[in-house]
Design a protein around this motif. Structure first.
Motif, PDB file in Angstrom:
ATOM      1  N   MET A  69      71.683 -35.295  35.842  1.00 19.95           N
ATOM      2  CA  MET A  69      70.977 -35.883  34.704  1.00 19.95           C
ATOM      3  C   MET A  69      71.924 -36.258  33.571  1.00 19.95           C
ATOM      4  SD  MET A  69      67.763 -33.209  34.634  1.00 19.95           S
ATOM      5  CE  MET A  69      67.323 -33.554  32.940  1.00 19.95           C
ATOM      6  N   HIS A  70      72.984 -35.472  33.371  1.00 22.61           N
ATOM      7  CA  HIS A  70      73.790 -35.626  32.168  1.00 22.61           C
ATOM      8  C   HIS A  70      75.234 -36.082  32.397  1.00 22.61           C
ATOM      9  CE1 HIS A  70      70.463 -33.873  30.030  1.00 22.61           C
ATOM     10  NE2 HIS A  70      70.510 -32.771  30.761  1.00 22.61           N
ATOM     11  N   MET A  71      75.765 -35.882  33.604  1.00 24.22           N
ATOM     12  CA  MET A  71      77.173 -36.193  33.830  1.00 24.22           C
ATOM     13  C   MET A  71      77.474 -37.678  33.637  1.00 24.22           C
ATOM     14  SD  MET A  71      80.005 -34.783  34.333  1.00 24.22           S
ATOM     15  CE  MET A  71      81.678 -35.144  34.824  1.00 24.22           C
ATOM     16  N   GLY A  72      76.572 -38.534  34.111  1.00 24.73           N
ATOM     17  CA  GLY A  72      76.799 -39.971  33.971  1.00 24.73           C
ATOM     18  C   GLY A  72      76.929 -40.393  32.525  1.00 24.73           C
ATOM     19  N   ARG A  73      76.093 -39.835  31.665  1.00 29.41           N
ATOM     20  CA  ARG A  73      76.153 -40.166  30.238  1.00 29.41           C
ATOM     21  C   ARG A  73      77.450 -39.677  29.615  1.00 29.41           C
ATOM     22  NH1 ARG A  73      75.678 -43.511  26.229  1.00 29.41           N
ATOM     23  NH2 ARG A  73      74.955 -42.597  24.269  1.00 29.41           N
ATOM     24  N   VAL A  74      77.894 -38.473  30.001  1.00 27.80           N
ATOM     25  CA  VAL A  74      79.154 -37.935  29.477  1.00 27.80           C
ATOM     26  C   VAL A  74      80.317 -38.832  29.904  1.00 27.80           C
ATOM     27  CG1 VAL A  74      80.767 -35.987  29.559  1.00 27.80           C
ATOM     28  CG2 VAL A  74      78.302 -35.564  29.395  1.00 27.80           C
ATOM     29  N   GLU A 102      80.173 -41.945  30.641  1.00 28.47           N
ATOM     30  CA  GLU A 102      80.051 -43.216  29.925  1.00 28.47           C
ATOM     31  C   GLU A 102      80.652 -43.125  28.530  1.00 28.47           C
ATOM     32  OE1 GLU A 102      76.462 -45.875  27.954  1.00 28.47           O
ATOM     33  OE2 GLU A 102      76.004 -44.621  29.701  1.00 28.47           O
ATOM     34  N   VAL A 103      80.342 -42.053  27.820  1.00 31.24           N
ATOM     35  CA  VAL A 103      80.843 -41.872  26.462  1.00 31.24           C
ATOM     36  C   VAL A 103      82.359 -41.698  26.447  1.00 31.24           C
ATOM     37  CG1 VAL A 103      80.817 -40.333  24.460  1.00 31.24           C
ATOM     38  CG2 VAL A 103      78.678 -40.930  25.584  1.00 31.24           C
ATOM     39  N   LEU A 104      82.883 -40.923  27.417  1.00 31.24           N
ATOM     40  CA  LEU A 104      84.324 -40.658  27.459  1.00 31.24           C
ATOM     41  C   LEU A 104      85.115 -41.804  28.082  1.00 31.24           C
ATOM     42  CD1 LEU A 104      84.329 -36.871  28.464  1.00 31.24           C
ATOM     43  CD2 LEU A 104      84.593 -37.873  26.188  1.00 31.24           C
ATOM     44  N   GLY A 105      84.414 -42.698  28.765  1.00 30.77           N
ATOM     45  CA  GLY A 105      85.078 -43.856  29.342  1.00 30.77           C
ATOM     46  C   GLY A 105      85.926 -43.559  30.551  1.00 30.77           C
ATOM     47  N   ARG A 106      85.613 -42.478  31.257  1.00 29.73           N
ATOM     48  CA  ARG A 106      86.364 -42.142  32.474  1.00 29.73           C
ATOM     49  C   ARG A 106      85.526 -41.219  33.346  1.00 29.73           C
ATOM     50  NH1 ARG A 106      91.620 -39.374  30.381  1.00 29.73           N
ATOM     51  NH2 ARG A 106      91.404 -41.097  28.891  1.00 29.73           N
ATOM     52  N   PRO A 107      85.750 -41.224  34.640  1.00 33.09           N
ATOM     53  CA  PRO A 107      84.975 -40.356  35.536  1.00 33.09           C
ATOM     54  C   PRO A 107      85.432 -38.907  35.443  1.00 33.09           C
ATOM     55  CG  PRO A 107      86.625 -41.553  36.785  1.00 33.09           C
ATOM     56  CD  PRO A 107      86.678 -42.108  35.380  1.00 33.09           C
ATOM     57  N   GLY A 108      84.495 -37.991  35.631  1.00 29.01           N
ATOM     58  CA  GLY A 108      84.847 -36.574  35.661  1.00 29.01           C
ATOM     59  C   GLY A 108      85.446 -36.199  37.002  1.00 29.01           C
ATOM     60  N   ALA A 109      86.074 -35.048  37.055  1.00 27.24           N
ATOM     61  CA  ALA A 109      86.736 -34.609  38.287  1.00 27.24           C
ATOM     62  C   ALA A 109      85.727 -34.139  39.332  1.00 27.24           C
ATOM     63  CB  ALA A 109      87.721 -33.482  37.982  1.00 27.24           C
ATOM     64  N   HIS A 110      84.523 -33.738  38.903  1.00 25.63           N
ATOM     65  CA  HIS A 110      83.482 -33.235  39.812  1.00 25.63           C
ATOM     66  C   HIS A 110      84.016 -32.092  40.680  1.00 25.63           C
ATOM     67  CE1 HIS A 110      80.488 -36.692  39.357  1.00 25.63           C
ATOM     68  NE2 HIS A 110      81.493 -36.975  38.543  1.00 25.63           N
ATOM     69  N   VAL A 111      84.707 -31.165  40.024  1.00 27.15           N
ATOM     70  CA  VAL A 111      85.300 -30.026  40.727  1.00 27.15           C
ATOM     71  C   VAL A 111      84.442 -28.790  40.513  1.00 27.15           C
ATOM     72  CG1 VAL A 111      87.323 -28.522  40.890  1.00 27.15           C
ATOM     73  CG2 VAL A 111      87.618 -30.968  40.452  1.00 27.15           C
ATOM     74  N   THR A 112      84.131 -28.099  41.589  1.00 26.18           N
ATOM     75  CA  THR A 112      83.296 -26.902  41.538  1.00 26.18           C
ATOM     76  C   THR A 112      84.025 -25.732  40.898  1.00 26.18           C
ATOM     77  OG1 THR A 112      82.193 -27.601  43.557  1.00 26.18           O
ATOM     78  CG2 THR A 112      81.961 -25.289  42.961  1.00 26.18           C
ATOM     79  N   ALA A 113      83.245 -24.844  40.279  1.00 25.44           N
ATOM     80  CA  ALA A 113      83.727 -23.536  39.784  1.00 25.44           C
ATOM     81  C   ALA A 113      84.687 -23.629  38.629  1.00 25.44           C
ATOM     82  CB  ALA A 113      84.377 -22.738  40.928  1.00 25.44           C
TER      83      ALA A 113
END
Length: 286
Positions: A101-106, A108-119
């Protein structure tokens, strides 16, 4: 809704907290929503460390089985791994996915993809902060219930209260969640003979924070520890609370009433008090 005689009894709502890590975030955010429905009963189940596709499929089977029950379940998840998340979303149960729900918005604001790393959230990526919290926990254990008076001058806050007012859980929460050095000191009857601060904390008034309760609540808690004792009597509880309150008032020590507050709420008020005190000191020093 089931019925017993003429009395209708609401069935508990099954709630599942899912995560590929500890599940602490899913529980915290999910419970923040569930608390808004005080008239409902929830049957909560945490399923952490869902790290394989096979495990995820077993969880889906559990959720689908719950869907066949009398009450529709709720599923909260903070799963990061895309494959695991995709499998979990195949359940027939309604899923509230905080990450999705929220990662895409984050991003978008930061202008880069997250690492999507667990733990990562509750790992030791920030080693300095982790070590600080572990040291704070050790300090809290050593200084619980006045067991040690060593290095009290290193305390960020000293909790003062009569016995069984909630000092220990608040101490541990502040240490674990916020990395604060917290000591707690029990106000025994001898301390309450006067309004003077106990000798060990007399010169540390600016770090003290009081905890009170109501006589009825304190007596109830003490009855569980020492039934039918003077210690648990309403008369004794009323006396100790009245004297403690007088002490706090005399020395202008901020205090909170623990009888209707959660540990989280108490800790937040204490943190606000500490922040306000530090701000005042900064203004005075200018």
């Amino acid at each position: 809704m089931t019925s017993t005689g003429d009395v209708a009894v609401a069935s508990a709502v099954p709630v599942f907290f899912l995560s590929d890590s500890t599940g602490i975030s899913a529980e915290t955010m999910g419970n923040a929503m569930l608390i808004q429905f005080p008239d409902l009963v929830f049957d909560r189940q945490l399923i952490p460390f869902i790290t394989t596709a096979e495990h995820a499929r077993r969880v889906v089977a559990t959720l689908d089985e719950a869907m066949d029950g009398p009450v529709t379940p709720l599923v909260f998840t903070t799963t990061v791994n895309a494959e695991i998340r995709d499998i979990l979303h195949r359940t027939r149960a309604p899923v509230i996915d905080f990450f999705d729900m929220h990662m895409g918005r984050v991003e978008e604001v930061l202008g880069r993809p997250g690492a999507h790393v667990t733990a990562k959230l509750h790992g030791v990526g920030d080693v300095k902060r982790y070590n600080s919290r572990m040291a704070a926990i050790e300090y809290a254990i050593e200084h619980d219930d006045g067991q040690s008076l060593r290095a009290l001058d290193r305390a960020d806050v000293i909790l003062l209260a009569p016995s069984r007012c909630g000092k220990t859980p608040t101490t541990m929460y502040l240490a674990l969640q916020h990395g604060l050095n917290v000591a707690n000191y029990p106000l025994v009857p001898e301390d309450l003979d006067s309004t003077d601060l106990p000798r060990p904390v007399k010169d540390l008034r600016d770090r003290c924070f009081g905890i009170l309760s109501t006589p009825a609540r304190l007596s109830q808690v003490r009855q569980e520890r020492r039934p039918n004792s003077t210690y648990a009597s309403m008369e004794q509880c009323t006396y100790e609370l009245r004297r403690a309150e007088a002490m706090f008032r005399t020395h202008r020590i901020p205090a909170i009433n623990s009888s209707a507050m959660s540990v989280e709420e108490m800790s937040t008020v204490i943190l606000q008090g500490l922040h306000g005190a530090r701000t005042d000191k900064t203004k005075v020093g200018r």
